[in-house]
Each structure stands twice: as C-alpha cells, then as structure tokens.
Design a protein around this motif. Sequence first.
Motif, PDB file in Angstrom:
ATOM      1  N   LEU A 100       0.844  -1.188   0.000  1.00 51.99           N
ATOM      2  CA  LEU A 100       0.000   0.000   0.000  1.00 51.99           C
ATOM      3  C   LEU A 100       0.884   1.243   0.000  1.00 51.99           C
ATOM      4  N   GLY A 101       0.410   2.314  -0.594  1.00 52.33           N
ATOM      5  CA  GLY A 101       1.144   3.561  -0.577  1.00 52.33           C
ATOM      6  C   GLY A 101       2.173   3.647  -1.681  1.00 52.33           C
ATOM      7  N   LEU A 102       3.155   4.540  -1.469  1.00 54.28           N
ATOM      8  CA  LEU A 102       4.132   4.858  -2.505  1.00 54.28           C
ATOM      9  C   LEU A 102       5.530   4.391  -2.112  1.00 54.28           C
ATOM     10  N   ALA A 103       6.085   3.492  -2.921  1.00 52.68           N
ATOM     11  CA  ALA A 103       7.470   3.062  -2.719  1.00 52.68           C
ATOM     12  C   ALA A 103       8.429   4.186  -3.067  1.00 52.68           C
ATOM     13  N   SER A 104       8.033   5.040  -4.010  1.00 54.55           N
ATOM     14  CA  SER A 104       8.825   6.208  -4.403  1.00 54.55           C
ATOM     15  C   SER A 104       7.897   7.406  -4.501  1.00 54.55           C
ATOM     16  N   PRO A 105       7.728   8.172  -3.429  1.00 57.21           N
ATOM     17  CA  PRO A 105       6.833   9.333  -3.483  1.00 57.21           C
ATOM     18  C   PRO A 105       7.184  10.350  -4.573  1.00 57.21           C
ATOM     19  N   PRO A 106       8.475  10.675  -4.787  1.00 56.56           N
ATOM     20  CA  PRO A 106       8.764  11.677  -5.822  1.00 56.56           C
ATOM     21  C   PRO A 106       8.293  11.272  -7.213  1.00 56.56           C
ATOM     22  N   PHE A 107       8.343   9.964  -7.517  1.00 55.14           N
ATOM     23  CA  PHE A 107       7.961   9.499  -8.842  1.00 55.14           C
ATOM     24  C   PHE A 107       6.570   8.856  -8.879  1.00 55.14           C
ATOM     25  N   GLY A 108       5.898   8.852  -7.734  1.00 50.72           N
ATOM     26  CA  GLY A 108       4.556   8.298  -7.685  1.00 50.72           C
ATOM     27  C   GLY A 108       4.489   6.814  -7.952  1.00 50.72           C
ATOM     28  N   VAL A 109       5.536   6.072  -7.586  1.00 49.66           N
ATOM     29  CA  VAL A 109       5.578   4.629  -7.823  1.00 49.66           C
ATOM     30  C   VAL A 109       4.905   3.905  -6.661  1.00 49.66           C
ATOM     31  N   ALA A 110       3.876   3.163  -6.969  1.00 48.77           N
ATOM     32  CA  ALA A 110       3.120   2.468  -5.927  1.00 48.77           C
ATOM     33  C   ALA A 110       3.865   1.244  -5.418  1.00 48.77           C
ATOM     34  N   ALA A 111       3.674   0.957  -4.140  1.00 49.61           N
ATOM     35  CA  ALA A 111       4.196  -0.285  -3.558  1.00 49.61           C
ATOM     36  C   ALA A 111       3.331  -1.457  -4.006  1.00 49.61           C
ATOM     37  N   THR A 112       3.960  -2.594  -4.216  1.00 48.72           N
ATOM     38  CA  THR A 112       3.261  -3.813  -4.618  1.00 48.72           C
ATOM     39  C   THR A 112       3.720  -4.957  -3.726  1.00 48.72           C
ATOM     40  N   PRO A 113       3.130  -6.139  -3.855  1.00 48.25           N
ATOM     41  CA  PRO A 113       3.622  -7.283  -3.083  1.00 48.25           C
ATOM     42  C   PRO A 113       5.058  -7.666  -3.419  1.00 48.25           C
ATOM     43  N   ARG A 114       5.612  -7.153  -4.520  1.00 51.52           N
ATOM     44  CA  ARG A 114       6.976  -7.483  -4.903  1.00 51.52           C
ATOM     45  C   ARG A 114       7.968  -6.390  -4.529  1.00 51.52           C
ATOM     46  N   THR A 115       7.506  -5.279  -3.953  1.00 56.17           N
ATOM     47  CA  THR A 115       8.401  -4.202  -3.532  1.00 56.17           C
ATOM     48  C   THR A 115       9.273  -4.672  -2.378  1.00 56.17           C
ATOM     49  N   LEU A 116      10.552  -4.347  -2.434  1.00 57.88           N
ATOM     50  CA  LEU A 116      11.498  -4.759  -1.400  1.00 57.88           C
ATOM     51  C   LEU A 116      11.613  -3.698  -0.305  1.00 57.88           C
ATOM     52  N   PHE A 117      11.492  -4.145   0.939  1.00 53.34           N
ATOM     53  CA  PHE A 117      11.678  -3.307   2.121  1.00 53.34           C
ATOM     54  C   PHE A 117      12.761  -3.948   2.993  1.00 53.34           C
ATOM     55  N   HIS A 118      13.407  -3.126   3.798  1.00 54.20           N
ATOM     56  CA  HIS A 118      14.448  -3.628   4.697  1.00 54.20           C
ATOM     57  C   HIS A 118      13.812  -4.182   5.962  1.00 54.20           C
ATOM     58  N   LEU A 119      14.190  -5.403   6.329  1.00 54.07           N
ATOM     59  CA  LEU A 119      13.665  -6.023   7.549  1.00 54.07           C
ATOM     60  C   LEU A 119      14.398  -5.576   8.800  1.00 54.07           C
ATOM     61  N   GLY A 120      15.628  -5.061   8.667  1.00 54.04           N
ATOM     62  CA  GLY A 120      16.390  -4.703   9.851  1.00 54.04           C
ATOM     63  C   GLY A 120      16.556  -5.896  10.778  1.00 54.04           C
ATOM     64  N   SER A 121      16.511  -5.648  12.059  1.00 55.86           N
ATOM     65  CA  SER A 121      16.764  -6.705  13.039  1.00 55.86           C
ATOM     66  C   SER A 121      15.699  -7.789  13.063  1.00 55.86           C
ATOM     67  N   ALA A 122      14.567  -7.566  12.399  1.00 56.15           N
ATOM     68  CA  ALA A 122      13.577  -8.638  12.290  1.00 56.15           C
ATOM     69  C   ALA A 122      14.096  -9.794  11.453  1.00 56.15           C
ATOM     70  N   SER A 123      15.258  -9.606  10.815  1.00 51.26           N
ATOM     71  CA  SER A 123      15.871 -10.701  10.048  1.00 51.26           C
ATOM     72  C   SER A 123      17.004 -11.387  10.805  1.00 51.26           C
ATOM     73  N   LYS A 124      17.165 -11.087  12.088  1.00 55.51           N
ATOM     74  CA  LYS A 124      18.217 -11.754  12.854  1.00 55.51           C
ATOM     75  C   LYS A 124      18.069 -13.271  12.856  1.00 55.51           C
ATOM     76  N   HIS A 125      16.834 -13.752  12.752  1.00 50.68           N
ATOM     77  CA  HIS A 125      16.651 -15.206  12.804  1.00 50.68           C
ATOM     78  C   HIS A 125      17.212 -15.891  11.557  1.00 50.68           C
ATOM     79  N   PHE A 126      17.434 -15.158  10.459  1.00 56.28           N
ATOM     80  CA  PHE A 126      18.099 -15.751   9.303  1.00 56.28           C
ATOM     81  C   PHE A 126      19.547 -16.112   9.664  1.00 56.28           C
ATOM     82  N   THR A 127      20.233 -15.185  10.340  1.00 54.21           N
ATOM     83  CA  THR A 127      21.607 -15.460  10.790  1.00 54.21           C
ATOM     84  C   THR A 127      21.612 -16.601  11.800  1.00 54.21           C
ATOM     85  N   ALA A 128      20.663 -16.573  12.740  1.00 56.28           N
ATOM     86  CA  ALA A 128      20.594 -17.639  13.742  1.00 56.28           C
ATOM     87  C   ALA A 128      20.365 -18.994  13.084  1.00 56.28           C
TER      88      ALA A 128
END
Length: 479
Positions: A72-100
């Motif tokens: 939902l919303g805009l992945a790129s507000p300046p260019f009006g690019v909408a977010a989709t289910p394929r848009t990549l976001f950073h998980l940050g520390s919520a991805s620690k379990h991958f390392t574990a």
Amino acid sequence: MTGRPSRRAMVGLGVAGAAALGASPAIAAGSGRIGLPPPLRRAVQARMEAGRLPAVAVAVVRNGVPAAVEGLGLASPPFGVAATPRTLFHLGSASKHFTAALVLRLAAAGRIRLGDAVGDYARGLPPSLAGLPISALLSHTAGAPEYEALAGFEGDKPVCREMFLARMGGLAVDFAPGEAWSYSNTGYVLLGYLIADVCGRPYREVVAQELLAPARLREARVDDASAIIPGRAEPHVLADGVLRRAMTMDSDFSGWPDGGMLISARDAARWEAGLQRGEAAPAVPLRTMTTPVLLKTGRNCAYGFGWRLDRVRGREVHYHAGSVPGFMAFYLRIPSERLGVVVTANVQSERARAAVARIAHEAAEGFAPGSTAISLVPMRDPDPALAAEARAMLLRGGRPLDPGRFAPEIACLLGRPAGEKAAPPDRTAAGLLDLNLVEAFDEDGGGHVRRYRCVYADRVEHMAFAYARDGRIYRVRAI
C-alpha cells in the motif's frame, strides 16, 4: 490520539476483520497480491496516515497458507511509484533469525559447536570478544558491547571488518556470559563473520544459497545500499514533522548480519508459510530458535535465538522489530493459531515504529481475534503499589533507578549503556497518559509477570514487568 482509547477502538477491528474473512480473498492474477479484508485495509491506511508512512507491505499467513499479501502507498513518493507485493523493504533486526538459522545449521552439520567460543571459528577477533560463547551471542546473553554505542559510528560511513574489530576490541564486555541479557547487534555481526569463515564464502552468498534459494524466495536478498536493485522502496526519515529521504547507508553496513535483509511481502509470506509447514529451507530449527534461554539465575530472558518471546493468554508469541535508516519492520507470530504477520514500511521514526507494530497486531487480531495483547481488557489490580512503581520508573525524567529494586541480571547493568536495553525505559518525553494492568501470570522458575497497557499521547504499548520470588524485577519488555 489524544486520550485513552476505548475498548471498542482496540478490539473492534479484530471482530470486523474476522467477519470479513468469510469471503475468499481477492487474488490479482500474476501479481502475487491477496487483498487485505476491507476493514483491515482501512485500518492500515489510517495508521499510515497517522504515522506518515509513505508505503507499507503486509503479509499474513494462516495455517501455512498466505491469507493476505499486499503493498500500500508509494514506494517512491517523488515518482509516484506504488508499492506492490513485490516491492522490497528492509527487515532490519527482524531478520536476525536468518543469521541464527545459519549458525544452527552449521552446528547440526557438526561444523561448529554452540558451546564453543566464537573465536574458535571466526578469524582475527580481539581477545575481549574471541572467548564469547556462540550460544550466548545468539541470545544476547554474552555481554558483547553494542557497537551502536560507539561515539561517531554512523551507518553511512564505510567500516570494514578489520576496522570494526579494532574499534570493538578496545571495549570491555558488559557482563560475563549468562549473567544478564542486553540486546547487542555486535553479537550478530560476529556470528556473520563466523558463518563466512566456516563456509569460506561471503555472508550474503551463504544466505542466498543456503536459505533463500531453497525456500524459493524470488525477491529477497541481503541488501547492498549503493547497488541498483529493482523494486527496492526508497528510504525516508520523519524529522520535526517533515518527511525526508534517509541518508544512504554504506553498502557493506546495509547488509550486515545483525539485520541486513531485504524482503517483499510476497517472499515474507512464502518464508512464514515455510516456517509454519517446516519447509522454509532445509534444517531451519524453529523450535530451537524459539525456546527461551535461561540465565545463570535460572530465570528466562524472554529471548531465544533471533526471536523475542512472550506469552499472551498463556499462548506463545514470537516477535521482532527491525529498524535501519529509512525503514521499519515488525514480525509477529502466534504459533497456536498458526498465524504469522510481517509488516514493513519505508520510513524510520518513533511514530513509524509504533505504527508498524500496531498494524501487525491489528492484522493478527483481524484473522485471530483475541490472539494479541491489544485485545486484553484492563483488570482489577490486586497490588496497585506495583503499578504506581512501574509508572514512576517510566516517568523518572532521567533520574537513576534504584538498584535495590532489581534482581542481579538487571542491577549489574544500571548506570551503563547495556542497562538501557534491559532496564525499564524512560518514557517521560513520550507523555504517559495512562497505565493499566491487563494481564498477570506466573512463569517457570518462580517468576510473576504483570503486563501493563501504557497509553501515550501518540501511541499505545504493552510493558511486561517480571518479578522474582523476593519481589525484585528481573525482566522488563515492551511490545
């Protein structure tokens, strides 16, 4: 929000969302999108507006099957690019379990032993860090000092392995392994070095080849901030009420093992579905990762290996927040409901931190009413003096805490940087408006837990205080 939320506001969404699930979810062919139930979508959009979130991705998995996958919303507000289910976001520390998961797979293959020192496998570690046990690093009970506390450390400045270890080597450990719990990103950076050295490949390659490819995650990857990555959302920060583009992270830092994953809603759903079915990737030991680790006192630290752990209404809850420059994330799992929710956003702020966590909880309530702390009802408090004490600690205004009120695992950290991660937080600036007891229960080891709903001017959080038999506080956690 300027006052105390009503019970209807807190639980109404869960009831409405559950009712909306009677119809089959709408699936847009080829996009991977599975629409959120309309009441939940409206609630998410309201949270986005209140939290100033440019874009949000939501993945909900129930009974091993994706139930909602949406951007939902805009992945790129300046260019009006909408977010989709394929848009990549950073998980940050919520991805620690991958390392574990990678560390535990090495142990299962006999290539390392969890009780050994990290320096037995990772090269070039300074003496102060080399002797820390691998298992203690996984659970933040090793005493590794937090690199984020280093003066002048910025995520946009290149920091190579040698430079990082040289700087960290000058710091003493915060406590002896097993004596306390204090969240340390440093520990997971060291585990990433271990993975790379044992496997003979860069960390990002090991993640891609050993986890992402077997799990058939098509968009997910370890981040590289300066690379041109198709579909990656633009990062933002909210400062003084103004939305700005976030500073660019150094390419290496953006993919560090303490939280360097990029993921789409589609891949987050696929990963969680695999966890629920035991098929995420070969030999990902979820049960081991989500077993609470015990300290030397015999009390549990409410953390496993890469997961924060809790219980609500007696049911297990696994969760983890994530934050890097420009992004926020929250991963929530309720195993008894076979339910998992991943929420990511492309802005970093305290307002956004609260918003993504709330969206995750409201989504869980929409699919499984009564499954999270937000549906708990204020109860009669049999010991109001403890609530008054908790309120005073949260509103201490910078005054030091009394070590005598805390068990050894917290008392030994007070007045030091590590104590900020283990002791009750100072919420004076947030403007605490109300505090009510919503749950109380006993846990193994003789502890008694009291959960409070804390209402602030702009958000609500749930703070759990755990008391030992002698009445001293041994754990404080917010969710």
